[in-house]
Design a protein around this motif. Structure first.
Motif, mmCIF file in Angstrom:
data_model
loop_
_atom_site.group_PDB
_atom_site.id
_atom_site.type_symbol
_atom_site.label_atom_id
_atom_site.label_comp_id
_atom_site.label_asym_id
_atom_site.label_seq_id
_atom_site.Cartn_x
_atom_site.Cartn_y
_atom_site.Cartn_z
ATOM 1 N N LEU A 138 120.672 -39.162 -41.652
ATOM 2 C CA LEU A 138 121.808 -38.684 -40.876
ATOM 3 C C LEU A 138 121.878 -39.293 -39.489
ATOM 4 C CD1 LEU A 138 121.872 -34.893 -41.856
ATOM 5 C CD2 LEU A 138 123.304 -36.749 -42.705
ATOM 6 N N VAL A 163 127.398 -36.816 -37.033
ATOM 7 C CA VAL A 163 127.450 -35.511 -37.689
ATOM 8 C C VAL A 163 128.199 -34.531 -36.802
ATOM 9 C CG1 VAL A 163 126.081 -33.642 -38.693
ATOM 10 C CG2 VAL A 163 125.271 -36.009 -38.843
ATOM 11 N N THR A 216 126.706 -28.049 -37.612
ATOM 12 C CA THR A 216 126.335 -28.168 -39.026
ATOM 13 C C THR A 216 124.916 -27.687 -39.306
ATOM 14 O OG1 THR A 216 125.648 -30.458 -38.634
ATOM 15 C CG2 THR A 216 127.892 -30.084 -39.410
ATOM 16 N N SER A 217 124.120 -27.517 -38.260
ATOM 17 C CA SER A 217 122.728 -27.117 -38.470
ATOM 18 C C SER A 217 122.580 -25.628 -38.769
ATOM 19 C CB SER A 217 121.892 -27.465 -37.228
ATOM 20 O OG SER A 217 122.423 -26.816 -36.078
ATOM 21 N N ALA A 257 130.705 -36.772 -42.340
ATOM 22 C CA ALA A 257 130.090 -37.498 -41.227
ATOM 23 C C ALA A 257 130.596 -38.936 -41.223
ATOM 24 C CB ALA A 257 128.571 -37.470 -41.350
ATOM 25 N N SER A 304 125.849 -32.434 -47.271
ATOM 26 C CA SER A 304 125.316 -31.292 -46.554
ATOM 27 C C SER A 304 123.897 -31.614 -46.098
ATOM 28 C CB SER A 304 125.320 -30.042 -47.440
ATOM 29 O OG SER A 304 124.436 -30.217 -48.535
ATOM 30 N N LEU A 305 123.327 -30.742 -45.310
ATOM 31 C CA LEU A 305 121.962 -30.963 -44.859
ATOM 32 C C LEU A 305 120.973 -30.843 -46.002
ATOM 33 C CD1 LEU A 305 121.962 -28.963 -41.488
ATOM 34 C CD2 LEU A 305 122.244 -31.424 -41.831
ATOM 35 N N THR A 318 121.689 -34.831 -49.403
ATOM 36 C CA THR A 318 122.027 -36.016 -48.606
ATOM 37 C C THR A 318 122.198 -37.264 -49.465
ATOM 38 O OG1 THR A 318 119.673 -36.458 -48.254
ATOM 39 C CG2 THR A 318 120.786 -35.095 -46.614
#
Length: 427
Positions: free
Chosen positions: A4, A9, A13-14, A23, A35-36, A39
């Motif tokens: 990432l 980003v 989002t965290s 992104a 998404s986190l 990936t």
């Protein structure tokens, strides 16, 4: 996440690792969704488009779960782009690329079953084991020889698992219990499977209709989408479960883009089986006006084709015309592009729709002289495939013809064999 760092980003989002976001790539400015927690889309993009960038051998992060994998789509999750933005791209060639409608149906079903109760997944997994045992056991096959053959699921078609469930349910409960196997289906589990079949059967029907290579498919995307939404709304009254709720959400998120795409709207209107029967009353006038504008815009090209055909008359045609010059000539009526185009649209829409079983292409072939401009547009829009399944079938046929022991086939013979195989029903 190491990958990432190559993307811009969005902020915030965290907070939720499962939340999807888009992104922007720092090297080509293309937006990639993911998404986190998953990936794979970002890694695939960097490896494919920017192979010189080091990812430090980072593998895609995936969600681990002890749940059995049921109804996974055959295509990888790297194709799963943003749910809210239309997956429609204008390529450098000028052609428009749209996601396979059948694959979108797979993703909707996957979303529903991924978030349903663990109990449902366990029951489906049990059915898969029972079906596998029946197919492998000689004693079980002999016991059920009077019943229809039990089907097993395969990895290429999601609805094969639904067919498997139906084949098990078609066996009487008393007879199925006679099969010597450690796993048995209870009455409650059979009822649960029947409910699953009732909920998912329209998705199977929609998949089969869209993947049919003998009929037009682009015009069916919007009516099919509306039909699925209505079906899920009705069954939610009977089965207020997470499965139905998630299917409704995913259908709305993933398939609404087809209802807004102008290409599919025009194709649906030009299909004499549907016309404007699928749209809301407040949309009728807008869609009719858009179609009239397309017809008027297409008329100059159509007239140029007519002039071109006149210019290609043979010498014999010219001599025949000179021979009958003593006859009074019929005055040619001047054609008003705007008036004739609007007249064709109004006349066509005022006619009754043809039966659902009739072929729309045969309709336009028959009515070409009555609606020449509309027929030209219909052929253009109805020829668009809504799914990639027919093309994939061609590759499967090609693989069977061009086998390792027939690798000396030249291109011409290979092409002729493909033509014969694919058109055997017409020869």
């Amino acid at each position: 996440m190491n990958v990432l760092k190559h993307f811009d980003v969005p902020e915030g989002t965290s907070e939720d690792k499962n939340k999807k976001f888009q992104a922007k790539c720092m090297y080509c400015a293309k937006h990639i969704s993911g998404s986190l927690k998953i990936t794979s889309n970002f890694i695939t993009h960097i490896k494919g488009k920017h192979s010189d960038v080091s990812l430090e051998k980072l593998e895609p992060s995936t969600c681990t779960s002890d749940q059995p994998k049921i109804f996974n789509p055959t295509e990888s999750d790297t194709e799963d782009n943003n749910l809210t933005e239309p997956d429609i791209e204008e390529e450098e060639t000028g052609f428009k690329h749209m996601r396979c409608y059948a694959h979108t149906l797979q993703l909707v079903v996957r979303d529903g079953l991924r978030d349903c109760s663990l109990n449902i997944l366990k029951v489906i997994a049990k059915v898969s084991k029972i079906a596998g045992h029946i197919r492998k056991s000689v004693a079980a096959s002999d016991l059920l020889q009077e019943e229809n053959r039990v089907q097993t699921a395969n990895a290429t078609r999601w609805n094969s698992q639904l067919v498997m469930i139906k084949s098990i349910l078609n066996i009487p409960e008393e007879k199925l219990n006679l099969v010597e196997y450690s796993l048995k289906l209870t009455s409650y589990e059979r009822k649960l499977l029947s409910e699953i079949c009732k909920i998912l059967s329209p998705f199977e029907l929609a998949t089969n209709m869209i993947q049919n290579d003998k009929t037009v498919s682009a015009s069916m995307t919007i009516p099919v989408t509306i039909g699925l939404k209505r079906h899920l709304k009705n069954v939610q009254c009977d089965y207020n479960s997470n499965l139905v709720k998630r299917l409704r959400e995913s259908t709305e998120q993933r398939m609404s883009i087809y209802e807004e795409e102008d290409t599919f709207v025009t194709a649906a209107i030009l299909d004499p089986r549907f016309k404007l029967t699928w749209c809301e009353p407040d949309q009728t006038q807008r869609y009719t006006t858009n179609l009239k504008q397309k017809v008027i815009k297409h008329i100059p090209n159509f007239q140029e084709d007519e002039q071109s055909s006149l210019s290609k008359r043979t010498k014999l045609d010219q001599e025949a015309e000179d021979f009958f010059s003593f006859l009074p000539s019929t005055p040619k009526r001047s054609r008003n592009p705007s008036g004739s185009g609007e007249f064709e649209v109004d006349e066509y829409l005022n006619e009754e729709c043809i039966d659902r079983q009739d072929d729309p292409l045969q309709y336009w072939k028959k009515h070409y002289s009555k609606y020449p401009t509309l027929a030209e547009l219909a052929v253009r829009f109805l020829a668009i495939p809504a799914a990639s399944a027919p093309v994939e079938r061609l590759f499967s046929i090609a693989g069977k013809i061009f086998r390792p022991d027939r690798n000396r086939l030249n291109d011409q013979i290979f092409e002729q064999l493909m033509f014969i195989k694919c058109n055997s029903d017409k020869l």
